[in-house]
Design an enzyme around this catalytic site. Sequence first.
Site, PDB file in Angstrom:
ATOM      1  N   TYR A  44      55.979  39.035  29.632  1.00  0.00           N
ATOM      2  CA  TYR A  44      54.064  38.545  29.566  1.00  0.00           C
ATOM      3  C   TYR A  44      54.472  36.616  29.730  1.00  0.00           C
ATOM      4  O   TYR A  44      53.611  36.136  31.082  1.00  0.00           O
ATOM      5  CB  TYR A  44      53.896  38.475  28.145  1.00  0.00           C
ATOM      6  CG  TYR A  44      52.437  37.585  28.366  1.00  0.00           C
ATOM      7  CD1 TYR A  44      51.052  38.027  28.828  1.00  0.00           C
ATOM      8  CD2 TYR A  44      52.791  36.242  26.821  1.00  0.00           C
ATOM      9  CE1 TYR A  44      50.558  37.481  28.021  1.00  0.00           C
ATOM     10  CE2 TYR A  44      51.621  35.767  26.316  1.00  0.00           C
ATOM     11  CZ  TYR A  44      50.158  36.461  27.392  1.00  0.00           C
ATOM     12  OH  TYR A  44      49.324  36.043  27.305  1.00  0.00           O
ATOM     13  N   LYS A  61      52.528  34.552  33.151  1.00  0.00           N
ATOM     14  CA  LYS A  61      51.906  33.370  33.300  1.00  0.00           C
ATOM     15  C   LYS A  61      52.194  31.960  33.962  1.00  0.00           C
ATOM     16  O   LYS A  61      51.449  31.255  33.829  1.00  0.00           O
ATOM     17  CB  LYS A  61      51.351  33.538  31.248  1.00  0.00           C
ATOM     18  CG  LYS A  61      50.618  34.371  30.826  1.00  0.00           C
ATOM     19  CD  LYS A  61      49.504  34.534  31.365  1.00  0.00           C
ATOM     20  CE  LYS A  61      48.801  35.540  30.526  1.00  0.00           C
ATOM     21  NZ  LYS A  61      47.757  35.833  30.705  1.00  0.00           N
ATOM     22  N   ASP A  68      35.748  45.392  32.975  1.00  0.00           N
ATOM     23  CA  ASP A  68      37.235  45.907  31.818  1.00  0.00           C
ATOM     24  C   ASP A  68      37.683  47.502  32.907  1.00  0.00           C
ATOM     25  O   ASP A  68      37.062  47.365  33.254  1.00  0.00           O
ATOM     26  CB  ASP A  68      36.939  45.679  30.666  1.00  0.00           C
ATOM     27  CG  ASP A  68      37.939  45.179  29.834  1.00  0.00           C
ATOM     28  OD1 ASP A  68      38.886  46.302  29.876  1.00  0.00           O
ATOM     29  OD2 ASP A  68      38.400  44.631  28.969  1.00  0.00           O
TER      30      ASP A  68
END
Length: 256
Positions: free
Chosen positions: A153, A157, A34
């Site tokens: 977003y 995707k 991360d």
Amino acid sequence: MGLRTYVVTGAASGIGAATADHLEGCGDRVIRCDVRDAGVTADLTTPEGREQLASDVTAASGGRIDGLIAVAGSAAPSPLTARLNFFGTVATLESLRPLLAASDLPRAVAVSSLSAVVAADEAIVAACLSMDEDAAVAAVTTAVEAGRGRIVYPSTKLALNRWLRRAAVSPDWAQAGIPLNAVAPGVVDTETARRMFLDDPATRAQVSSMMPQPLGFPGPVSAIVSLLAWTVSPDNSFMTGQILYADGGAEATLRP
């Protein structure tokens, strides 16, 4: 079945953290990645961070991993979302593919989103699929400046879905014996989702109407975790190039 080594990106919170916890609870080894609070810290929005991830995971794994779960992502109306959701994810999958190839039973999965079937900006999608990061950033900037930030977003995707389906059946993946799939969650009860819209009744109602989930809204994180874990397990020996909608029936409702 022996101990497996998994890499999970986005492992500091949400679905990524829950998936890493689940895999460790099953007795497997997990390399958590991360931008913070992880064994491997790297910023996947930058070329340097992507290189850092590959280098550090190679060192931590000893040159072999059995599964890769690419969860890291952002829903912000920002160019950084394209840099992370598409370019960072693709770089993660491609740079760690040689480590997967060293496994006897390699598997990889990325996290997509139900929102990709709801709306998208084809200019953003096309720029991503041309692998032109500058053009993608420009397309995102144009959308945001036009007041269409929410389209960023789902567009990233959708681009990821299209890239993945093409890559999965290529010589580098399928013919190398590496199944590559995506899990597309609907709205699930994560801290991020609560902060963004679940805690606000008006926004929650709007999102629920756009993405109806007959099995429940929001859905449980555990359902996504279980599916991600199965896709990278030895049991998944013959499925590749699939976008698996774990969305309480939303995709079937929207596209009957």
